[in-house]
Scaffold this motif. Sequence first.
Motif, PDB file in Angstrom:
ATOM      1  N   ASP A   1       0.811  -1.214   0.000  1.00  9.87           N
ATOM      2  CA  ASP A   1       0.000   0.000   0.000  1.00  9.87           C
ATOM      3  C   ASP A   1       0.846   1.267   0.000  1.00  9.87           C
ATOM      4  O   ASP A   1       0.433   2.291  -0.543  1.00  9.87           O
ATOM      5  N   ARG A   2       2.021   1.241   0.618  1.00  2.94           N
ATOM      6  CA  ARG A   2       2.888   2.414   0.651  1.00  2.94           C
ATOM      7  C   ARG A   2       3.784   2.487  -0.584  1.00  2.94           C
ATOM      8  O   ARG A   2       4.010   3.568  -1.128  1.00  2.94           O
TER       9      ARG A   2
ATOM     10  N   ASN B   1       3.765   2.067  -3.904  1.00  7.67           N
ATOM     11  CA  ASN B   1       2.786   1.955  -4.980  1.00  7.67           C
ATOM     12  C   ASN B   1       2.907   3.224  -5.832  1.00  7.67           C
ATOM     13  O   ASN B   1       2.476   4.308  -5.416  1.00  7.67           O
TER      14      ASN B   1
END
Length: 311
Positions: free
Chosen positions: A137-138, A140
């Motif tokens: 999620d980070r 990306n």
Amino acid sequence: MEKTKEFQQIKQPGTHSYVFSKYLEPIAYVEPGETVEIFTKDAFENRITSEQDIPSEILGDYLNPQTGPIFIKGAEPGDTLVAEIIDIEPTRDWAVSVLKENFGGLTATELTRTLNEPLPEKVWIYKLENGMLRNNDRLNFPWRPFLGTIGTAPEIEAISALTPFSHGGNMDVPDTKPGNKVYLPVNTEGAYFFTGDAHAGQGDGELCGVALEITAKVTIKFNLIKGKTIKWPRIESPTEYMVVGSARPMEDAARIAYAELIDWMVEMGWERFEAYQALTQIGKLHVGNMVDTYYSLVAKIEKKYAQPELK
């Protein structure tokens, strides 16, 4: 050598090149005005494929394989080669980045020695999907392709594919991207063009030394400017003029880039010190890489400030 519907298709036979050199046998011959498709491996010669891989155990002494040399017919010393980057397409659906021992912008290296322990080795695999490269999620990030390495052969010496200098080489500047023209000095008959090290994206400085490394099919249109001599690589986008300088210390790279941009502006009709003043007030400067044998900086001016009517 195969043919596509429109373009000559160039694939490296056998081992790729790890130097920029005129002493290698050309893998293809290209006419000025011709558009070609060039296939490249990633910076690790496609050897790292898993987050469980340990770079120091897999990689050898040579990194950054180049496709080339490509012989440009009619190119002679003193000419300028124009490589117009039409497109960069991924040839796999993932990119890789790593931490490698004694390599990067914030660790001890062979050229910057300290007593600190090496950083731990680590591999990140990014899945390419819907225009994004995703690890989690980070981590990306958007697809922003460019050629980390692009250049011609030097006049005499062979230069490592890891080294940027006046011939181009491993500059790692995101401005060598689709839609832009790269102007390269011709130092030997045929120019001997090389490219590789395609990146799916990278921040300024290529801080850990490894971008989003990917394999690619690169579409380039070649042209020649006969009798036009340049000392350092130039880049033209639809909106900007740019020059790349590569040196250590970093401020010398900046000086090269800005001084050469002033020379280009003088060629456009500017008075020399007026160009100096203009760049003082409106010039731009960013770091391509701060990890290679030499550092690369890009000096820029927007075309709207450099139009003939504003000289």
